[in-house]
Scaffold this active site. Structure first.
Site, PDB file in Angstrom:
ATOM      1  CD1 TRP A  66       0.193  -0.925   3.331  1.00 25.03           C
ATOM      2  CD2 TRP A  66       0.076   1.313   3.270  1.00 25.03           C
ATOM      3  NE1 TRP A  66       0.777  -0.450   4.485  1.00 25.03           N
ATOM      4  CE2 TRP A  66       0.717   0.917   4.482  1.00 25.03           C
ATOM      5  CE3 TRP A  66      -0.108   2.668   3.023  1.00 25.03           C
ATOM      6  CZ2 TRP A  66       1.160   1.840   5.434  1.00 25.03           C
ATOM      7  CZ3 TRP A  66       0.337   3.587   3.966  1.00 25.03           C
ATOM      8  CH2 TRP A  66       0.968   3.175   5.160  1.00 25.03           C
ATOM      9  CG  HIS A  99       8.703  -3.799   9.777  1.00 22.40           C
ATOM     10  ND1 HIS A  99       8.382  -2.462   9.630  1.00 22.40           N
ATOM     11  CD2 HIS A  99       8.645  -4.333   8.527  1.00 22.40           C
ATOM     12  CE1 HIS A  99       8.160  -2.211   8.351  1.00 22.40           C
ATOM     13  NE2 HIS A  99       8.301  -3.325   7.672  1.00 22.40           N
ATOM     14  CD  GLU A 142       9.732  -2.163  13.706  1.00 20.27           C
ATOM     15  OE1 GLU A 142       8.549  -1.793  13.632  1.00 20.27           O
ATOM     16  OE2 GLU A 142      10.596  -1.777  12.914  1.00 20.27           O
ATOM     17  CB  THR A 186       5.481   1.016  16.831  1.00 20.67           C
ATOM     18  OG1 THR A 186       6.162  -0.091  16.234  1.00 20.67           O
ATOM     19  CG2 THR A 186       6.506   1.970  17.410  1.00 20.67           C
ATOM     20  CG  HIS A 238       4.492   3.307   8.850  1.00 20.34           C
ATOM     21  ND1 HIS A 238       5.175   2.434   9.683  1.00 20.34           N
ATOM     22  CD2 HIS A 238       3.971   2.530   7.854  1.00 20.34           C
ATOM     23  CE1 HIS A 238       5.065   1.206   9.221  1.00 20.34           C
ATOM     24  NE2 HIS A 238       4.351   1.238   8.110  1.00 20.34           N
ATOM     25  CD  GLU A 281       5.805   5.100  12.462  1.00 19.87           C
ATOM     26  OE1 GLU A 281       6.773   4.883  11.709  1.00 19.87           O
ATOM     27  OE2 GLU A 281       5.213   4.210  13.089  1.00 19.87           O
ATOM     28  CD  GLU A 311       8.840   1.164  10.356  1.00 18.86           C
ATOM     29  OE1 GLU A 311       8.357   2.209  10.816  1.00 18.86           O
ATOM     30  OE2 GLU A 311       8.544   0.034  10.795  1.00 18.86           O
ATOM     31  CG  ASP A 358       3.303  -1.867   6.896  1.00 21.19           C
ATOM     32  OD1 ASP A 358       2.817  -2.868   6.337  1.00 21.19           O
ATOM     33  OD2 ASP A 358       3.380  -0.752   6.342  1.00 21.19           O
ATOM     34  CD  GLU A 359       5.616   0.144  12.948  1.00 23.14           C
ATOM     35  OE1 GLU A 359       6.680  -0.497  12.971  1.00 23.14           O
ATOM     36  OE2 GLU A 359       5.583   1.377  12.777  1.00 23.14           O
TER      37      GLU A 359
END
Length: 331
Positions: free
Chosen positions: A33, A202, A166, A169, A116, A76, A113, A198-199
């Site tokens: 995305w 990661h 990670e 977050t 974000h 971020e 990242e 996403d976090e």
């Protein structure tokens, strides 16, 4: 052999595996995305109507919520600091003229990242609920002030830190998204939820890095883990300050807001430690040196001790005010 040299050798030994980690835990640029997938299309005739909708939905969110969202966004946005720090870690070599898996990972992780802060910043701007100039000043301060997370150039400690951070977050963004959904702000809820995803990816990657290192050097890894927990895992925005303020002055107030909202709490810190202890099977480590055994035992006893501390912690209930957001939550 010195500890530094041992850790460098381990990093070099597992570097060929990094390509596989990237394929497992990162998403190709063409498939992932992008911020504009969630924001009004500025080329569309409906752009202004969509902005009006964003501004109307934003009115339902409270003061502490906006403070937390702003601080999450600034955290971020300070990505250049984190990338430059990780690029300096032992074993992450971008200078010797060959393709190094670790440096490729850091660049690709940074690229993911980066989206974000980009999407959250644009949302804040369109919402009309915050003083963007003050937000931008804080972001510039945070990048220029740098940070010190207590890891030095040690890869073991840095991967413990990123494994922990990670997941922290992930928790924060996920809960902010849930609160937005409860206030019928579907757009912001989707944005925060997908960032949280996403976090988590990661987190799973860095968690796997540590597990892989544990297989090569369990004694060194468990000692590094214990050392990080003794120092306490500080948040990457712990130097947060507003215009005219001193380094770190705004961070404690922001933390109190997050604690009051239940976005990220002292108990979450304990829960993350428990999860890492479990996944890395700290309690089952054997054939350790005397220092390694002490580190293992310390880590296994630490969650209970921190829980007792968390139960006794008190946080101010008075409303903290920030230059980013006016007291009524709007401008």
């Amino acid at each position: 052999m010195s500890i530094k040299n041992v850790r460098l050798e381990v990093m070099q030994a597992i570097e060929p595996q990094v390509k596989g980690f990237m394929e497992e835990f990162l998403i190709p640029t063409e498939n992932i995305w992008q911020p504009t997938d969630f924001l009004p299309d500025s080329q569309s005739e409906s752009f202004f109507d969509e902005v009006v909708q964003i501004r109307e939905e934003a009115k339902e969110l409270g003061y502490d919520f906006w403070v937390t969202l702003v601080a999450d966004t600034i955290t971020e946005e300070a990505l250049p600091t984190y990338e430059s720090w990780l690029m300096d870690v032992e074993g992450i070599d971008q200078h010797n003229g060959k393709e190094n898996g670790w440096s490729k990972w850091v660049r690709a992780w940074t690229a993911e990242e980066n989206r974000h802060g980009d999407v959250l910043n644009k949302y804040l701007y369109l919402s009309g609920r915050v003083n963007m100039r003050e937000v931008e000043i804080t972001t510039q301060h945070l990048i220029s002030d740098g940070f010190d997370i207590g890891t030095d150039r040690d890869p073991y400690k840095n991967f413990v830190y990123t494994s922990f951070q990670e997941l922290a977050t992930n928790i924060s963004h996920k809960r902010v998204g849930k609160m937005a959904k409860q206030k019928s702000n579907g757009l912001l809820a989707k944005m925060c939820t997908i960032i949280a995803g996403d976090e988590m990816r990661h987190h799973l990657a860095y968690r796997e890095f540590v597990k892989t290192i544990m297989g090569q050097d369990p004694d060194g890894m468990v000692q590094a883990f214990a050392d990080m927990m003794k120092r306490k895992i500080v948040m990457p925005a712990h130097f947060l300050r507003e215009s005219g303020g001193s380094i770190g002055a705004a961070f404690e107030h922001f933390s109190n807001c997050a604690q009051k909202l239940g976005v990220y709490t002292a108990q979450d810190y304990v829960d993350i430690l428990k999860k890492l202890n479990g996944y890395w099977e700290i309690g089952n480590l054997s054939s350790l040196s005397e220092q390694g055994e002490k580190a293992r035992d310390y880590l296994m006893k630490l969650p209970e001790r921190l829980e007792r501390i968390a139960e006794r912690m008190k946080f101010p209930q008075t409303q903290q005010t920030f230059k980013w957001v006016e007291a009524n939550g709007s401008l």
